[in-house]
Design a protein around this motif. Structure first.
Motif, PDB file in Angstrom:
ATOM      1  N   ASP A 135       0.843  -1.197   0.000  1.00  0.00           N
ATOM      2  CA  ASP A 135       0.000   0.000   0.000  1.00  0.00           C
ATOM      3  C   ASP A 135       0.879   1.248   0.000  1.00  0.00           C
ATOM      4  N   ILE A 136       0.623   2.110  -0.968  1.00  0.00           N
ATOM      5  CA  ILE A 136       1.303   3.408  -1.036  1.00  0.00           C
ATOM      6  C   ILE A 136       0.221   4.469  -0.937  1.00  0.00           C
ATOM      7  N   ARG A 137       0.340   5.309   0.044  1.00  0.00           N
ATOM      8  CA  ARG A 137      -0.694   6.326   0.269  1.00  0.00           C
ATOM      9  C   ARG A 137      -0.065   7.709   0.293  1.00  0.00           C
ATOM     10  N   GLY A 138      -0.812   8.654  -0.184  1.00  0.00           N
ATOM     11  CA  GLY A 138      -0.338  10.025  -0.171  1.00  0.00           C
ATOM     12  C   GLY A 138      -1.353  10.933  -0.843  1.00  0.00           C
ATOM     13  N   HIS A 179      -1.195  12.689  -3.419  1.00  0.00           N
ATOM     14  CA  HIS A 179      -1.179  12.698  -4.888  1.00  0.00           C
ATOM     15  C   HIS A 179      -1.222  11.293  -5.479  1.00  0.00           C
ATOM     16  N   CYS A 180      -1.553  10.293  -4.668  1.00  0.00           N
ATOM     17  CA  CYS A 180      -1.601   8.910  -5.136  1.00  0.00           C
ATOM     18  C   CYS A 180      -3.018   8.545  -5.558  1.00  0.00           C
ATOM     19  N   GLU A 181      -3.119   7.897  -6.703  1.00  0.00           N
ATOM     20  CA  GLU A 181      -4.409   7.416  -7.193  1.00  0.00           C
ATOM     21  C   GLU A 181      -4.736   6.071  -6.539  1.00  0.00           C
ATOM     22  N   ASP A 182      -6.012   5.706  -6.540  1.00  0.00           N
ATOM     23  CA  ASP A 182      -6.463   4.419  -6.027  1.00  0.00           C
ATOM     24  C   ASP A 182      -6.278   3.392  -7.150  1.00  0.00           C
ATOM     25  N   THR A 184      -4.692  -0.752  -8.022  1.00  0.00           N
ATOM     26  CA  THR A 184      -4.158  -2.034  -7.590  1.00  0.00           C
ATOM     27  C   THR A 184      -3.462  -2.691  -8.767  1.00  0.00           C
TER      28      THR A 184
END
Length: 79
Positions: free
Chosen positions: A15-18, A20-23, A25
């Motif tokens: 999981d990369i969250r931020g 400017h991060c899109e959802d 997989t």
């Protein structure tokens, strides 16, 4: 349906969250197999095809076929 002997449905998740991060997989599926080796399951090719078919049935999936550039795409089973 897959036998589960050599092809697992387990998913490794990062999981990369931020802000400017899109959802999104990404799932790396096994490559297409045409034949099996001496110590591999006789159902390996069918199991991989079954796993891929499950993802292909999902209308929300985008399939990215990756192959080496030194392989003639006319001879590639994925194309």
């Amino acid at each position: 349906k897959i036998s589960g002997k050599d092809v697992a449905r387990d998913i490794v998740s990062v999981d990369i969250r931020g802000p400017h991060c899109e959802d999104l997989t990404l799932i790396d599926l096994p490559g297409i197999v045409r034949t099996t080796g001496k110590n591999e399951s006789a159902t390996l090719a069918e199991d991989i095809q079954g796993l891929m078919n499950d993802y292909l049935k999902n209308p929300r999936c985008v399939i990215l076929a990756v192959m080496p550039c030194n392989v003639d795409f006319h001879n590639s089973q994925i194309m």
